[in-house]
Design an enzyme around this catalytic site. Structure first.
Site, PDB file in Angstrom:
ATOM      1  N   GLU A  19      72.415  68.939  20.932  1.00  0.00           N
ATOM      2  CA  GLU A  19      73.853  68.792  21.178  1.00  0.00           C
ATOM      3  C   GLU A  19      74.085  67.756  22.270  1.00  0.00           C
ATOM      4  OE1 GLU A  19      77.459  71.451  23.148  1.00  0.00           O
ATOM      5  OE2 GLU A  19      75.893  72.475  22.006  1.00  0.00           O
TER       6      GLU A  19
ATOM      7  N   GLU B  93      84.402  67.128  27.564  1.00  0.00           N
ATOM      8  CA  GLU B  93      85.113  68.397  27.636  1.00  0.00           C
ATOM      9  C   GLU B  93      86.106  68.231  28.791  1.00  0.00           C
ATOM     10  OE1 GLU B  93      81.769  71.647  26.226  1.00  0.00           O
ATOM     11  OE2 GLU B  93      81.783  70.992  28.318  1.00  0.00           O
TER      12      GLU B  93
END
Length: 275
Positions: free
Chosen positions: A134, A139
């Site tokens: 990942e 974010e």
């Protein structure tokens, strides 16, 4: 009129705009960047050959829904709405690429966040909590409900990676505060809900990742374990009641269509090939 993607437009600076045009970093000697059309989109309409709505859920209160994302007026959007009588009251969505890609590659999107206490994300993933690779390019929570975080999160590109093998996780952060952009960058210190921000990542090789923000290098990481998987590109919008997210969303904010939606204007993706 539809927006047209051309090689010249991708590689040259665009005149009379605040920020330089999207383009990958300089290619290594003997290599050149080649656009990946399946992972490039101006979002003139919804392209079901490129994108799907992946609806697996995070924890409570998130509920992924088909109807909470789409394409309108040249923008991909993901919207958070309130289901006041449900345990999973944060209705939202996720958009994921159908094609996967591996290093060496570069991808960049132009994104404006919803102004609610939630993670507005741009990331790549393949696998599950027990086995996965990942890369989280972004974010961002522009309106944290935890008041002590109000002077940090609205400006923060939170980036990281995970390489999980047999349930054992290796990860590291490459976070960057946009108040540290160069003095002449027009998006220096601009909150992520106020203007579109350009978020990029150069996945250089099996271990090295360089993040970019508004045309500038913005944090990098180097893994010890090798990345081995091809990854999907993903956007989603979600909330969770933890300090590391900035806190849970305020329910009344989900009723305000002026602030409850994140937008993506475009994405360009490239791979390196021999000249």
């Amino acid at each position: 009129m539809k927006k047209v993607i051309t090689t010249v437009a991708l590689l040259l600076l665009t005149a009379n705009i605040a920020v330089v045009a999207q383009r990958p970093p300089k290619a290594p000697e003997g290599m050149k960047w080649e656009i990946v059309s399946e992972l490039t989109d101006e979002f003139d309409d919804w392209d079901g050959k490129k994108w799907t709505k992946s609806l697996w859920n995070y924890g409570v209160p998130v509920q992924m829904c088909v109807g909470n994302s789409g394409v309108t007026d040249g923008k991909l959007w993901i919207k958070a709405t309130l289901d006041k009588d449900a345990e999973r009251w944060f209705k939202t969505s996720r958009v994921m690429s159908k094609k996967r890609i591996k290093f060496p590659m570069y991808t960049e999107c132009s994104m404006r966040t919803a102004h609610i206490s939630a993670f507005n994300t741009f990331w790549m993933n393949n696998g599950n909590s027990h086995e996965r690779d990942e890369i989280d390019m972004c974010e961002n929570n522009s309106k944290p409900s935890i008041k002590e975080q109000e002077n940090e999160r609205p400006y923060m590109l939170c980036s990281q990676y995970f390489v999980v093998v047999d349930g054992d996780t290796e990860r590291a952060h490459g976070n960057f505060d946009n108040r540290n952009l160069s003095a002449d960058n027009p998006l220096r210190g601009v909150k992520w809900n106020e203007e579109f921000q350009r978020i990029g990542v150069w996945w250089i090789d099996a271990n090295n990742i360089q993040f970019y923000l508004n045309g500038e290098p913005a944090g990098k990481v180097a893994s010890k374990r090798n990345f081995t998987r091809e990854l999907n590109i993903i956007w989603d919008l979600w909330t969770f009641d933890k300090p590391w997210t900035g806190g849970i969303a305020i329910k009344n904010d989900l009723l305000d269509d002026e602030i409850n939606t994140m937008y993506v204007d475009w994405i360009y993706t490239y791979r390196l090939v021999p000249e």
